[in-house]
Design an enzyme around this catalytic site. Structure first.
Site, PDB file in Angstrom:
ATOM      1  N   ASP A 226       0.823  -1.219   0.000  1.00  0.00           N
ATOM      2  CA  ASP A 226       0.000   0.000   0.000  1.00  0.00           C
ATOM      3  C   ASP A 226       0.853   1.264   0.000  1.00  0.00           C
ATOM      4  O   ASP A 226       0.322   2.360  -0.188  1.00  0.00           O
ATOM      5  CB  ASP A 226      -0.956   0.011   1.207  1.00  0.00           C
ATOM      6  N   ASN A 227       2.140   1.109   0.206  1.00  0.00           N
ATOM      7  CA  ASN A 227       3.029   2.276   0.156  1.00  0.00           C
ATOM      8  C   ASN A 227       3.885   2.278  -1.103  1.00  0.00           C
ATOM      9  O   ASN A 227       4.844   3.044  -1.200  1.00  0.00           O
ATOM     10  CB  ASN A 227       3.930   2.300   1.391  1.00  0.00           C
TER      11      ASN A 227
END
Ligand code: AMP
Ligand code: MG
Length: 563
Positions: free
Chosen positions: A316-317
């Site tokens: 997600d990063n």
């Protein structure tokens, strides 16, 4: 080019109208700019009409702001929560405001600006959004994550025709806040503000930061997860990126079987951000994957070339545009150490600097898993080959970058060996990573030849303690002699233009934060100024000790996920 005040800019940020329930689509620059330039009233057309209108992407029909599982949409409407107390504009990036957002920097003196960048005021006809995404965190599928404390407040196409998404971070709860309070504290906001800009000036693809505000609102944090909860102050960064979509943006759709929506999102991303991929090409998802694989390899090689450890390399990063996003417990390595872990919360040391390339591969494999349902069997096979090419792509780029860092021109058969040899010496002697390369860029070949290392080259003096240092120097000088058409001054000029003298070391950020917590923002401003020119020796930076051995008090500094 006449720059505009805020009132002129805002109507041109084509944002979603809640009623239209489709993704914001910025008009092209020609759409907003009248013949007379920018100004109030110059953007009169329907804000969502655009020549290359992307496929519509749905927005959550539920508009109440409460934490929930969301389905069948890419965004939820979410309004920032204004701070209760007074807010203060701590820092701005003039370049981002002027060169990306076409704003005149004088707007920052207005209350409208302060309200906008602190999440205090919405309106302007735009509907702010929180993005729904998922992700693999520390190796495991974490389900729905999403923008839990970020709000997209605009999409702007600037005078160069570049489309930028504006996002507030720390601006309050959204449907994706889970147990969080939707806030970000001053220390982590200072770090994100400074580091994203610093990375840009190091030449590394990254989100940018436009402004930083602090409030007097209390935000409670247990910084080191040891039961020591402390009162801190809420802050907000206005950050901008060409896209905030992440690997997790696609993963969540694959995990919940929303394949039509996944196709729409992919088509949108390709159309907006990968113009060389044809929308009519049946292999477009494969082409897209191939670009993400090579650009992710490129990004991580670039991180390694400046000793940057992101700290939380969850899917997600990881940006689908392969830019550095979501600055948290990152760190610039000081003594060279492949096991360097900036994040004290990372008990398994999963995201140590030397593992970033492997983790990149893990994340790309998760992206591939997400794309698989959209690929036929031949394409799947090709996708596996593409992912298999990641390591060689990374290694090639890493070698290219490190050869340049050492000043090599052309090919030398021992180049890999020379790089690995040097890194080994650095590891054994704990030599400073940034300054070893920088001092090799500054020292003359004559000084090296005599093994006479002046005191100012302290990192090289550390390195010289190694019993094989002179062997390495001999090989290095021989290799430099093989550079065609080079001279020592040319080499030094070349190397000093790519080996930074200043990076945002933890202790530097920490000193600025300690002052900022006492309402003295001079440290933030100084670092901001110095890190805009990381390759240029600057007397203020020298005076502040930014090119010296890190102070001893910095040895025990820690950063964690708490932010
Ligand atoms: P990060 O570690 O900052 O990348 O965040 C991971 C996830 O947790 C994202 O979904 C964030 O939006 C969410 N998150 C982190 N901090 C908070 C917070 N204080 N309030 C709400 N959500 C948060
Ligand atoms: Mg994140």
């Amino acid at each position: 080019m006449r720059r505009r005040g805020l009132s002129g800019l805002l109507p041109c940020w084509a944002l979603l109208s809640a009623a239209s329930a489709c993704l914001p689509s910025a008009p092209g620059p020609g759409h907003c700019a009248s013949a007379g330039g920018w100004g109030p009233g110059s953007c009169r057309g329907p804000p969502l009409s655009s020549g290359s209108r992307p496929a519509a992407l749905p927005v959550d029909p539920v508009q109440e702001n409460y934490v929930r599982q969301v389905r069948d949409c890419i965004f939820s409407v979410a309004y920032p929560t204004p701070f209760k107390s007074r807010v203060l504009l701590v820092a701005i990036s003039k370049v981002v405001l002027e060169e990306i957002l076409d704003l005149d920097v004088s707007v920052t003196e207005t209350d409208d600006f302060l309200q906008l960048v602190s999440g205090g005021k919405v309106g302007f006809g735009f509907v702010p959004l929180a993005h729904r995404y998922g992700g693999h965190q520390f190796g495991s599928w974490a389900g729905q994550l999403g923008d839990g404390r970020a709000h997209m407040i605009g999409v702007y196409t600037n005078r160069y025709g570049e489309r930028w998404e504006l996002q507030l971070k720390g601006s309050g709860k959204t449907p994706y806040s889970r147990d969080g309070d939707g806030r970000a504290v001053l220390r982590s906001s200072v770090r994100e503000f400074l580091c994203s800009e610093a990375m840009h000036y190091l030449g590394i693809p990254t989100s940018r930061a436009a402004s930083l505000v602090v409030s007097d609102d209390d935000v409670w944090r247990d910084q080191f997860y040891n039961g020591n909860v402390k009162k801190e102050r809420g802050a907000v960064v206005l950050r901008v990126a060409k896209s905030w979509f992440r690997i997790g943006s696609l993963e969540i759709l694959a995990h919940s079987g929303e394949l039509d929506l996944q196709r729409s999102l992919l088509d949108f991303i390709i159309q907006e951000h990968f113009p060389s991929i044809s929308m009519n090409d049946s292999n477009r998802y494969l082409d897209f994957f191939s670009r993400v694989v090579s650009e992710t390899a490129n990004l991580i090689a670039l991180w390694m070339s400046v000793g940057f450890a992101h700290g939380v390399c969850n899917t997600d990063n990881f940006s689908l545009l392969s830019i550095t996003i979501d600055y948290g417990p990152f760190g610039f390595m000081e003594s060279y150490d492949p096991d360097f872990v900036p994040n004290t919360s990372d008990d398994e040391r999963r995201y140590k600097i030397g593992n970033q390339a492997n983790v990149g591969l893990f994340n790309l494999d998760k992206l591939l898993q997400a794309l698989k349902p959209l690929l036929d069997s031949r394409q799947k096979q090709l996708a596996f080959q593409i992912v298999e090419g990641y390591s060689s792509h990374y290694y090639l780029r890493f070698t290219e970058l490190f050869k340049a860092k050492l000043g090599f021109l052309g090919e030398g058969e021992d180049d890999h060996y020379l790089i690995a040899f040097l890194l080994r010496l650095m590891e054994d002697t704990k030599a400073d990573f940034t300054m070893t390369f920088r001092q090799l860029s500054e020292i003359t070949q004559d000084q090296l030849k005599e093994l006479h290392i002046p005191k100012e080259y302290w990192a090289l003096q550390d390195l010289a303690k190694h019993k094989f240092f002179s062997d390495w120097v001999t090989m290095y000088l021989l290799r430099l002699r093989r550079n065609k058409g080079d001279s020592d001054s040319r080499r030094r000029k070349r190397m000093t233009s790519i080996n930074p003298r200043y990076v945002l070391r933890n202790w530097m950020a920490e000193s600025a934060i300690r002052k900022a917590e006492m309402n003295d923002f001079s440290g933030v401003h100084l670092l901001q100024q110095v890190l805009q020119h990381p390759f240029q020796r600057q007397s203020v930076a020298e005076k502040a000790g930014y090119a010296l051995h890190p102070p001893t008090w910095a040895k025990d500094l820690k950063v964690s996920c708490s932010s």
